[in-house]
Write a protein that holds these residues in place. Structure first.
Motif, PDB file in Angstrom:
ATOM      1  N   LEU A 142      50.157  31.786  41.409  1.00 21.75           N
ATOM      2  CA  LEU A 142      48.978  32.645  41.324  1.00 21.75           C
ATOM      3  C   LEU A 142      49.373  34.111  41.155  1.00 21.75           C
ATOM      4  O   LEU A 142      48.728  34.849  40.397  1.00 21.75           O
ATOM      5  CB  LEU A 142      48.115  32.476  42.575  1.00 21.75           C
ATOM      6  N   VAL A 146      48.212  36.659  38.230  1.00 19.87           N
ATOM      7  CA  VAL A 146      47.619  37.976  38.491  1.00 19.87           C
ATOM      8  C   VAL A 146      48.374  39.046  37.711  1.00 19.87           C
ATOM      9  O   VAL A 146      47.766  39.955  37.123  1.00 19.87           O
ATOM     10  CB  VAL A 146      47.642  38.285  40.005  1.00 19.87           C
ATOM     11  N   LEU A 151      44.164  36.294  36.381  1.00 21.13           N
ATOM     12  CA  LEU A 151      43.383  36.120  37.599  1.00 21.13           C
ATOM     13  C   LEU A 151      43.295  37.454  38.318  1.00 21.13           C
ATOM     14  O   LEU A 151      44.184  38.299  38.174  1.00 21.13           O
ATOM     15  CB  LEU A 151      44.028  35.079  38.527  1.00 21.13           C
ATOM     16  N   ILE A 153      43.090  38.509  42.023  1.00 18.92           N
ATOM     17  CA  ILE A 153      43.173  38.056  43.409  1.00 18.92           C
ATOM     18  C   ILE A 153      43.844  39.139  44.242  1.00 18.92           C
ATOM     19  O   ILE A 153      44.940  39.593  43.917  1.00 18.92           O
ATOM     20  CB  ILE A 153      43.989  36.754  43.521  1.00 18.92           C
ATOM     21  N   ASP A 154      43.186  39.541  45.329  1.00 16.08           N
ATOM     22  CA  ASP A 154      43.777  40.525  46.229  1.00 16.08           C
ATOM     23  C   ASP A 154      44.732  39.870  47.229  1.00 16.08           C
ATOM     24  O   ASP A 154      45.740  40.460  47.606  1.00 16.08           O
ATOM     25  CB  ASP A 154      42.674  41.267  46.998  1.00 16.08           C
ATOM     26  N   VAL A 156      46.762  36.494  47.457  1.00 13.04           N
ATOM     27  CA  VAL A 156      47.131  35.243  46.785  1.00 13.04           C
ATOM     28  C   VAL A 156      47.427  34.138  47.796  1.00 13.04           C
ATOM     29  O   VAL A 156      47.204  32.957  47.504  1.00 13.04           O
ATOM     30  CB  VAL A 156      48.334  35.428  45.836  1.00 13.04           C
ATOM     31  N   ALA A 159      44.113  32.724  48.735  1.00 14.05           N
ATOM     32  CA  ALA A 159      43.590  31.979  47.591  1.00 14.05           C
ATOM     33  C   ALA A 159      44.276  30.624  47.450  1.00 14.05           C
ATOM     34  O   ALA A 159      43.642  29.623  47.102  1.00 14.05           O
ATOM     35  CB  ALA A 159      43.761  32.798  46.312  1.00 14.05           C
ATOM     36  N   PHE A 199      37.162  27.696  41.854  1.00 13.54           N
ATOM     37  CA  PHE A 199      38.240  28.665  42.032  1.00 13.54           C
ATOM     38  C   PHE A 199      38.205  29.728  40.933  1.00 13.54           C
ATOM     39  O   PHE A 199      38.325  30.924  41.210  1.00 13.54           O
ATOM     40  CB  PHE A 199      39.582  27.938  42.021  1.00 13.54           C
ATOM     41  N   ALA A 202      35.488  32.319  41.202  1.00 16.03           N
ATOM     42  CA  ALA A 202      35.769  33.346  42.200  1.00 16.03           C
ATOM     43  C   ALA A 202      36.846  34.335  41.738  1.00 16.03           C
ATOM     44  O   ALA A 202      36.765  35.536  42.055  1.00 16.03           O
ATOM     45  CB  ALA A 202      36.205  32.694  43.508  1.00 16.03           C
ATOM     46  N   TYR A 203      37.833  33.861  40.991  1.00 17.21           N
ATOM     47  CA  TYR A 203      39.007  34.680  40.747  1.00 17.21           C
ATOM     48  C   TYR A 203      39.316  34.985  39.274  1.00 17.21           C
ATOM     49  O   TYR A 203      40.273  35.706  39.004  1.00 17.21           O
ATOM     50  CB  TYR A 203      40.232  34.021  41.378  1.00 17.21           C
ATOM     51  N   ARG A 204      38.524  34.490  38.367  1.00 13.21           N
ATOM     52  CA  ARG A 204      38.768  34.870  36.967  1.00 13.21           C
ATOM     53  C   ARG A 204      38.240  36.282  36.741  1.00 13.21           C
ATOM     54  O   ARG A 204      37.140  36.610  37.174  1.00 13.21           O
ATOM     55  CB  ARG A 204      38.070  33.882  36.032  1.00 13.21           C
TER      56      ARG A 204
END
Length: 205
Positions: A142, A146, A151, A153-154, A156, A159, A199, A202-204
């Motif tokens: 992930l 990023v 992605l 994501i703050d 990972v 996540a 998922f 939320a994270y794309r």
């Protein structure tokens, strides 16, 4: 475990011992598994077993670590080969759902939980070698996604845990507690697809 034993775990004799030990632990649990039964199933003498493993605890730890590490490596080897994030997540999800419902992994989960109170260090071995290793490997994948801006994501690590839980939705605990023993492929596909769809929502980016 001494260095000689560690270097010898790939030998045919060590494989023989580990196979017999795994079958014994899964049937009787850690406490109920006797060294007599382990060597009987492995077809070796106690002396031979102790040449590779100094005690039952070391043998149990080796069984758990090897099984979990092998599963994690098979599950996440594809993550290092591909950069198509969505396609890779979908493949990981399908493999993870199937793995979580497999008899061997279900047996390991039950064994680790049943021994967790009396032998927390053995349960920790399972956690470190299984769920935690999988989360760490997924976190790496992930983080790379990023970095490619595929992605957003703050956290990972969080996540990765969320992805794991999405892949357990509905069917994992039914299987673990014996409420249902079989699931058809359409049900597995439904869980894997739903996990990745949610998922990515939320994270794309």
């Amino acid at each position: 475990m001494n260095d000689t034993a560690t270097r010898s775990l790939d030998s045919p004799k060590a494989r023989q011992i580990l196979k017999g030990a795994k079958a014994t632990f899964l049937e009787f649990g850690y406490e109920g598994a006797s060294t007599d039964e382990i060597v009987r199933r492995a077809g070796v003498s106690k002396g031979t077993m102790y040449n590779y493993f100094p005690d039952k605890r070391a043998l149990f730890t080796a069984v758990i670590e090897e099984e979990c590490s092998a599963q994690a490596n098979r599950l996440f080897e594809l993550a290092s080969r591909r950069e198509d994030t969505e396609a890779t997540l979908r493949e990981i999800a399908h493999k993870l759902v199937a793995l979580l419902l497999s008899p061997s992994m279900q047996d390991l989960y039950r064994l680790a939980v049943s021994e967790a109170v009396r032998f927390p260090e053995l349960a920790r071995s399972f956690y470190d070698s299984g769920p935690d290793l999988g989360t760490r490997r997924l976190s790496q994948f992930l983080a790379a996604a990023v970095a490619r801006n595929e992605l957003a994501i703050d956290d990972v690590e969080l996540a990765a845990h969320q992805f794991d839980q999405l892949c357990k939705a509905d069917i994992f605990y039914k299987r673990l507690f014996g409420i249902r023993k079989t699931f058809d492929q359409a049900e597995l596909d439904r869980i894997a697809k739903g996990a990745v769809d949610m998922f990515l929502k939320a994270y794309r980016p």
